[in-house]
Scaffold this motif. Structure first.
Motif, PDB file in Angstrom:
ATOM      1  N   GLU A  15       0.864  -1.196   0.000  1.00 11.18           N
ATOM      2  CA  GLU A  15       0.000   0.000   0.000  1.00 11.18           C
ATOM      3  C   GLU A  15       0.896   1.240   0.000  1.00 11.18           C
ATOM      4  N   ASP A  16       0.648   2.148  -0.935  1.00 12.53           N
ATOM      5  CA  ASP A  16       1.502   3.345  -1.021  1.00 12.53           C
ATOM      6  C   ASP A  16       0.957   4.529  -0.236  1.00 12.53           C
ATOM      7  N   ASP A  61      -2.654  -3.390  -2.917  1.00  3.57           N
ATOM      8  CA  ASP A  61      -3.254  -2.211  -3.523  1.00  3.57           C
ATOM      9  C   ASP A  61      -2.962  -2.299  -5.028  1.00  3.57           C
ATOM     10  N   GLN A  63      -3.159   0.533  -7.401  1.00  2.00           N
ATOM     11  CA  GLN A  63      -2.465   1.720  -7.896  1.00  2.00           C
ATOM     12  C   GLN A  63      -1.236   1.961  -7.048  1.00  2.00           C
ATOM     13  N   LEU A  64      -0.094   1.628  -7.613  1.00  2.00           N
ATOM     14  CA  LEU A  64       1.168   1.673  -6.873  1.00  2.00           C
ATOM     15  C   LEU A  64       2.257   2.309  -7.726  1.00  2.00           C
ATOM     16  N   LYS A 113     -11.927  -0.030  -0.936  1.00  2.00           N
ATOM     17  CA  LYS A 113     -11.651   1.151  -0.112  1.00  2.00           C
ATOM     18  C   LYS A 113     -12.791   2.141  -0.293  1.00  2.00           C
TER      19      LYS A 113
HETATM   20 MN    MN Z   1      -2.345   3.200  -4.135  1.00  2.00          MN
END
Ligand code: MN
Length: 132
Positions: A15-16, A61, A63-64, A113
């Motif tokens: 997770e970013d 996640d 989108q990283l 999320k």
């Molecule tokens: Mn992300």
């Protein structure tokens, strides 16, 4: 302490977003899971290389930075050393085709999320109850 740690399931959180990472990590720690962190796709692959024998589940996640989540799943699932490690996607894109892509790439399930605390921990507990 060592024995206690041995019995804990180990979850790699990828997770970013720092506040999401903290929430997920705090929740899992509170509910007696051991966590490992990765803040982008490349560091997820690095952590998997180091801890592949210990990781029981990967939370991913999509989108990283560096390498996106779908790509990381594809890499994990095409490697004989890691393809058996289950992956649950955590994505904000509930309605997006991303989830579909992730399922096709081999993820076991997904969580959307923003994270619902009760639903989140229930899903993780149930996952381990079903996949012992
Ligand atoms: Mn992300």
């Amino acid at each position: 302490m060592k024995n206690e740690n041995k019995n804990k399931k180990t979850i790699l959180i990828t997770e970013d977003n720092p506040s999401n990472m903290k929430l997920i990590k705090d929740l899992l720690t509170f509910y007696n899971y051991r966590t490992i962190e990765a803040h982008d796709g490349q560091s997820a692959l690095d952590q998997i290389k180091i801890f592949q024998k210990e990781i029981d589940l990967i939370l991913m996640d999509l989108q990283l930075p560096k390498i996106d989540g779908i790509e990381v799943i594809k890499i994990i699932k095409s490697d004989i050393a890691t393809f058996k490690i289950p992956v649950i996607v955590i994505s904000a894109h509930a309605m997006d085709t991303d989830i579909e892509k992730a399922m096709k790439a081999g993820c076991a399930d997904y969580i959307t999320k923003p994270i619902n605390i009760t639903g989140f921990i229930k899903k993780i507990d149930e996952f381990f109850a079903e996949n012992n």
